[in-house]
Enzyme design. Structure first.
Site: not given
Ligand code: ZN
Ligand code: ZN
Length: 302
Positions: A61, A63, A65-66, A269
């Protein structure tokens, strides 16, 4: 070998000790990257993962952080002379972002960058090759988000050494036995394949559940995992905060692993507000004993 190596186990904010989400899946000589948080390419170098061998990248996705590490990795691959195509799976907006970054830098990649958009209709098998099948499924998060399941079929039958000795089958024929062929002896008699071999080992399955609120509707997608990765952003006292932010807690991940019949659970995570990870394990194990922490640099055999 079918295994996953953790490059990042943190959630939104990187810390000096923990990086945002990224994992490398290894199957024999094939590498696949699952998510690509900031710092992924330096983590690949640190843990001596050959980035040139990465053929597929799966982004769950949008966001940051990915995927904040993705353009850097792609750029370096080109600078290092990659010519093999690279396929990226991700939400449709990812292509706009990459295209914009490349265009404004006037970058022409030396290799072909292929993009496969993920939409709710993508749920199911994404692709299959000789041994591996990759599927995706929607998780429940604040923005569209997808988990991935990787299944490796074992096609080769297993030789029974005592039996091949008893029937005097030469070792040069073993690869044919593994493919299911019968052996014909010099006198014309037939040694049936199932007299000297056993069925292939069962398939192995890794399920990566990405970011998600606790959701029992995911269970059908998570079933039969030899190793199931589920986020545990928070310890269980922060259930309400987890729900508000569409994340999960330790006890919730462990509960889902039990419902899905997973053989092992891998948790990660972690919110950067935690400096100690042991409490995550301590909360999961009473609910699901076969829980392991996703530790950076560690490799987990599937
Ligand atoms: Zn995340
Ligand atoms: Zn996320």
């Amino acid at each position: 070998m079918f295994a996953v190596t953790i490059l990042g186990n943190n959630s939104a904010i990187p810390t000096p000790e923990r990086h945002p989400t990224a994992q490398v899946l290894t199957y024999n000589d094939q590498l696949m990257l699952i998510d690509c948080g900031e710092g992924t390419q330096t983590q690949l170098a640190k843990y001596k993962v050959r980035r040139g061998k990465i053929r597929y990248i799966f982004i769950s996705h949008l966001h940051g952080d990915h995927y904040f590490g993705l353009i850097g990795l792609i750029n370096s691959m080109s600078l290092l002379g990659r010519i093999e195509p690279l396929t990226v799976f991700g939400p449709p907006g990812l292509w706009d972002i990459l295209e914009l970054q490349l265009r404004h830098a006037a970058t022409t990649l030396r290799f072909e960058l292929q993009f496969q958009p993920l939409t709710p209709e993508s749920a199911g098998v994404l692709f299959q090759d000789k041994d591996m099948e990759v599927s995706c499924f929607p998780t429940r998060h604040r923005i569209p988000c997808y988990g991935f399941a990787f299944s490796v079929q074992r096609r080769k039958r297993r030789i029974i050494p005592e039996q091949t000795r008893a029937y005097e089958i030469p070792s040069a024929f073993f690869s044919h036995l593994a493919d299911g062929e019968d052996y014909i002896r010099k006198d014309g008699t037939i040694v049936k394949n199932d007299w000297v071999t056993l069925p292939p080992n069962p398939a192995r399955r890794y399920v990566y559940c990405a970011d998600s609120i606790y959701d029992e509707e995911l269970v059908p997608w998570l079933q039969d995992a030899d190793l199931m990765y589920h986020e545990t952003t928070y310890l269980d006292d922060l259930r309400q905060r987890a729900a508000d932010r569409y994340h999960s807690t330790t006890v919730q991940a462990a509960t889902l692993a039990g419902m899905a019949g997973a053989r092992r659970l891998l948790i990660g995570h972690f919110s950067s507000k935690y400096t100690e990870l042991q409490p995550f394990l301590d909360e999961c194990i009473p609910v699901f004993p076969n829980t392991e922490l996703a530790l950076e640099g560690a490799t987990y055999i599937i």
